[in-house]
Design a protein around this motif. Structure first.
Motif, PDB file in Angstrom:
ATOM      1  N   ARG A 409       4.282  23.266   1.842  1.00 49.95           N
ATOM      2  CA  ARG A 409       4.707  22.237   2.786  1.00 49.95           C
ATOM      3  C   ARG A 409       4.258  22.601   4.203  1.00 49.95           C
ATOM      4  O   ARG A 409       4.143  21.754   5.065  1.00 49.95           O
TER       5      ARG A 409
ATOM      6  N   PRO B  42      11.552   6.398  -4.321  1.00 46.02           N
ATOM      7  CA  PRO B  42      11.535   6.525  -2.859  1.00 46.02           C
ATOM      8  C   PRO B  42      11.791   7.968  -2.446  1.00 46.02           C
ATOM      9  O   PRO B  42      12.208   8.781  -3.272  1.00 46.02           O
ATOM     10  N   SER B  43      11.529   8.288  -1.173  1.00 48.80           N
ATOM     11  CA  SER B  43      11.767   9.666  -0.731  1.00 48.80           C
ATOM     12  C   SER B  43      13.268   9.942  -0.791  1.00 48.80           C
ATOM     13  O   SER B  43      14.092   9.073  -0.523  1.00 48.80           O
ATOM     14  N   GLY B  44      13.581  11.190  -1.193  1.00 46.82           N
ATOM     15  CA  GLY B  44      14.979  11.551  -1.354  1.00 46.82           C
ATOM     16  C   GLY B  44      15.512  11.222  -2.729  1.00 46.82           C
ATOM     17  O   GLY B  44      16.674  11.495  -3.035  1.00 46.82           O
ATOM     18  N   SER B  45      14.672  10.690  -3.592  1.00 45.96           N
ATOM     19  CA  SER B  45      15.129  10.282  -4.919  1.00 45.96           C
ATOM     20  C   SER B  45      15.201  11.455  -5.883  1.00 45.96           C
ATOM     21  O   SER B  45      15.813  11.361  -6.943  1.00 45.96           O
ATOM     22  N   LYS B  47      12.227  12.913  -6.704  1.00 44.83           N
ATOM     23  CA  LYS B  47      10.886  12.850  -7.283  1.00 44.83           C
ATOM     24  C   LYS B  47      10.123  14.171  -7.087  1.00 44.83           C
ATOM     25  O   LYS B  47       9.548  14.730  -8.032  1.00 44.83           O
ATOM     26  N   SER B  48      10.184  14.693  -5.848  1.00 42.26           N
ATOM     27  CA  SER B  48       9.454  15.948  -5.566  1.00 42.26           C
ATOM     28  C   SER B  48      10.061  17.113  -6.326  1.00 42.26           C
ATOM     29  O   SER B  48       9.343  17.960  -6.876  1.00 42.26           O
ATOM     30  N   GLN B  93      -1.698  16.003  -2.264  1.00 35.51           N
ATOM     31  CA  GLN B  93      -2.098  14.952  -1.325  1.00 35.51           C
ATOM     32  C   GLN B  93      -3.070  15.500  -0.273  1.00 35.51           C
ATOM     33  O   GLN B  93      -4.058  14.867   0.051  1.00 35.51           O
ATOM     34  N   ASP B 169       0.142  14.988  -6.986  1.00 37.13           N
ATOM     35  CA  ASP B 169       1.166  14.538  -6.052  1.00 37.13           C
ATOM     36  C   ASP B 169       0.499  13.673  -4.978  1.00 37.13           C
ATOM     37  O   ASP B 169      -0.196  14.199  -4.111  1.00 37.13           O
ATOM     38  N   GLU B 170       0.699  12.344  -5.050  1.00 37.80           N
ATOM     39  CA  GLU B 170       0.075  11.407  -4.115  1.00 37.80           C
ATOM     40  C   GLU B 170      -1.409  11.713  -3.900  1.00 37.80           C
ATOM     41  O   GLU B 170      -1.851  11.929  -2.772  1.00 37.80           O
ATOM     42  N   THR B 201       3.798   9.278  -7.255  1.00 36.15           N
ATOM     43  CA  THR B 201       3.336   8.403  -6.171  1.00 36.15           C
ATOM     44  C   THR B 201       4.409   7.403  -5.805  1.00 36.15           C
ATOM     45  O   THR B 201       5.370   7.178  -6.544  1.00 36.15           O
ATOM     46  N   HIS B 202       4.279   6.804  -4.626  1.00 34.74           N
ATOM     47  CA  HIS B 202       5.131   5.657  -4.340  1.00 34.74           C
ATOM     48  C   HIS B 202       4.260   4.407  -4.174  1.00 34.74           C
ATOM     49  O   HIS B 202       4.731   3.357  -3.780  1.00 34.74           O
TER      50      HIS B 202
END
Lengths: 411, 228
Positions: A409, B42-45, B47-48, B93, B169-170, B201-202
């Motif tokens: 990150r 979405p971010s915060g879901s 997913k990462s 990404q 990742d994206e 991805t989103h």
């Protein structure tokens, strides 16, 4: 699935080549520290060797010397000289001395042969002078007992004196005049020259060359014919061994103290003890310089640690990528540690080379003997590798502990 | 078809100071070998977090995760390193190429940690780079390539060790539509060659390429349906 040491070295070299300037700056402290150690050790080694050689060629470590004690306050009365009677007494009291040479030195005056002259120091000596100084006769003979008992007007010349006065002619049997007296040349001494030129007493000149400019007369002749007031102020004795010389030194010191009513008019030294003293002094000198060098290495090590920590921080993302594609913690630690050690080892090598260059300059310029040993090179190299390990481990471990997610990150 | 990924009740908690945050709240997920899957959310879901666990960069707080038949959820870090090396190919990404290595060396990287010989590394890396059309750029540094080319290098690096899954990742997030389209073409091709491809991805357009979309919300999988 481990990466090999060869692989780590390869990586380390690549890392260093990509960051040449940084690596060079990183390692300056190590270069200077190693260089210092090299130079100091080589000079001290050289000095010790030179002193040893000088001593061994001037009678070795079994020699005992009696000289006026210039530290004594002569205003309290007393005069640092021995009469022939006292000399004979000492000889009787130390029969174990393998050589015994009392000596008077005469004021410098010109020695003449026909038109040519040469100013040289002249000494009145005993036959044992040759033994005490471990000197060889080159031509003719040296002063003998017969010359002493008969007070003969004979002289033995140092090689330089003979050359100056007679050039290529044979001096044996010829007469020289000195201080209004005539002496027959009975011998010429061998040339003294210190092998492996070193400083010795004087920088720039050979440590033993001054001996070749001397001339020698029988002691009895000097006292009876030249100047009856001359007293003997110097005595050299030779013992069977350096250990015996220490005992003999004490004995002679006591005898002379008794002769002089307890006044310390003379110093009595044994070469062995002088040597020990010199060794001790040079040890102190060496220790101080080693300490300075060690401090510079420590400072260098701290600088390296700092730069490596910054480097780990800067390369966080790279570390994350490496972990993501399969590097284990150990692989990362080794990569950074090997890199640090490589840098310090290279610094060590540069330090050794610079040290050699400086020694070359110093040795050539000051005519100072320097002795750089293979052991010193290994020591220097091991020390620099040690510094790399010591100060590289913390940044390397920190790199290995990075969390790959955080690391990836990082911007 | 064989299950390449099977998770059971995956839970992941993070301790943020005194507050405990549950990023994954019982994820059951199965992916078959050879599937092309998109994970959306979405971010915060979460997913990462799910991607990190699937990629063996992180371990779940509880629950089971079988990758290619091996239970990896309780493995030690060094064993996970070996799993990542042999079973997972990452595409990020932001490419994440090492800037001071040329692209050949970048692609060789996983092979180095796999302990392959220098010659074998070079052979495989050249072959893979040829398959993504970069044979003429072997000695170039990443900074000398376009974004699309860089991502192709990253894909080459991800597949060079022949992994069980390709985890992206994206992958088109930093690319223009033209280059992004090319990259998606490569993923489609790899899928058609039998590779298991997972894209996080989103971007709906990206997800449309996949055979199945897995939606994640508040640490749970919403539903999994085929896009047709």
């Amino acid at each position: 699935m481990a990466i090999s040491l060869a692989e780590s070295l390869h990586l380390g070299i690549l890392d260093i080549l990509t960051r040449k300037v940084r690596s060079a700056v990183t390692v300056i402290g190590i270069v200077l520290g190693v260089m210092c150690i090299m130079v100091v050790l080589a000079i001290v080694n050289g000095m010790n060797k030179t002193t040893m050689e000088w001593m061994s060629q001037r009678g070795g470590l079994s020699k005992v010397e009696v000289r006026p004690n210039w530290g004594y306050d002569f205003s309290k009365g007393g005069d640092p000289s021995l009469s022939l009677r006292e000399i004979r007494l000492i000889r009787e009291l130390v029969p174990q001395a393998t050589a015994f040479n009392p000596q008077v030195s005469l004021p410098e005056a010109e020695m003449q042969v026909g038109d040519s002259g040469y100013v040289c120091p002249v000494f009145g000596v005993y036959p044992d002078m040759l033994k005490v100084e471990e000197w060889k006769i080159a031509k003719g003979r040296f002063i003998n007992e017969f010359d002493i008992s008969n007070h003969n007007n004979v002289v033995v010349l140092g090689s330089t004196v003979a050359k100056e006065l007679f050039s290529s002619r044979d001096p044996l049997g010829r007469y020289v005049s000195w201080g209004g007296h005539r002496f027959m040349v009975i011998g010429v001494l061998g040339e003294r020259y210190m092998k492996n030129q070193g400083g010795g007493e004087t920088f720039g000149e050979n440590g033993l060359e001054y001996l070749n400019r001397r001339a020698f007369l029988p002691l009895s002749t000097v006292i009876s014919k030249i100047n009856p007031k001359l007293r003997i102020s110097s005595l050299e004795l030779q013992a069977a061994s350096p250990e015996k010389a220490k005992e003999m030194r004490k004995q002679v010191e006591e005898i002379i103290l008794n002769l002089k009513q307890g006044k310390a008019l003379f110093r009595v030294d044994s070469a062995q003890e002088q040597m020990d003293m010199m060794r001790k002094n040079s040890m102190i000198f060496t220790s101080i310089f080693i300490l300075i060098a060690v401090i510079s290495l420590l400072v260098g090590g701290i600088v390296i640690m700092n730069i490596m920590l910054a480097s780990v921080k800067e390369r966080t993302r790279e570390i994350g990528v490496r972990i993501a594609v399969g590097a284990r913690r150990r692989d990362i630690v080794i990569q950074f540690l090997v890199q640090t050690v490589l840098i310090t080892a290279l610094g060590g090598v540069v330090g050794i080379l610079l040290g050699y260059a400086i020694l070359d300059l110093v040795g050539g310029y000051l005519k100072l003997e320097v002795v750089a040993s293979v052991r010193m090179i290994w020591t220097a190299l091991l020390v620099s590798i040690g510094v790399g390990l010591l100060f590289g481990i913390m940044p390397a471990v920190r790199a290995g502990r990075l969390d790959p997610i955080e690391a990836l990150r990082e911007e | 078809m064989a299950e390449i990924i099977a998770t059971k009740n995956l839970i992941k908690d993070y301790n943020l100071g005194k507050v405990k945050v549950r990023a994954l709240n019982g994820v059951d997920l199965t992916i078959e070998a050879g599937e092309f899957v998109a994970i959306m959310g979405p971010s915060g879901s979460g997913k990462s977090t799910l991607m990190h666990i699937i990629g063996c960069l992180d371990s779940p707080t509880s629950g089971e995760y079988h990758l290619d038949g091996v239970l990896v959820s309780q493995m030690a870090k060094d064993d996970l390193a070996s799993i990542r090396n042999s079973k997972i190919g990452f595409v990020f990404q932001s490419f994440n190429l090492l800037p001071h290595l040329n692209i050949l060396k970048n692609v060789e990287l996983p092979l180095m940690y796999a302990g392959e010989s220098l010659r074998e590394r070079s052979r495989k890396a050249r072959e893979i780079l040829a398959s993504v059309g970069l044979s003429d750029r072997l000695r170039h540094k990443p900074s000398e390539l376009s974004g699309g080319q860089r991502q192709r290098v990253a894909i080459a690096r991800a597949i060079v060790n022949n992994p069980a899954i390709l985890l992206a990742d994206e992958p088109t997030g930093n690319l223009d539509s033209q280059a992004g389209g090319d990259i998606l073409e490569i993923f489609t091709r790899l899928h058609s060659q039998g590779n298991t491809v997972i894209i996080v991805t989103h971007d709906k357009a990206v997800a449309q390429r996949a055979g199945r979309i897995i939606r994640i919300m508040d640490g749970r999988i919403e539903d999994g349906h085929l896009t047709g």
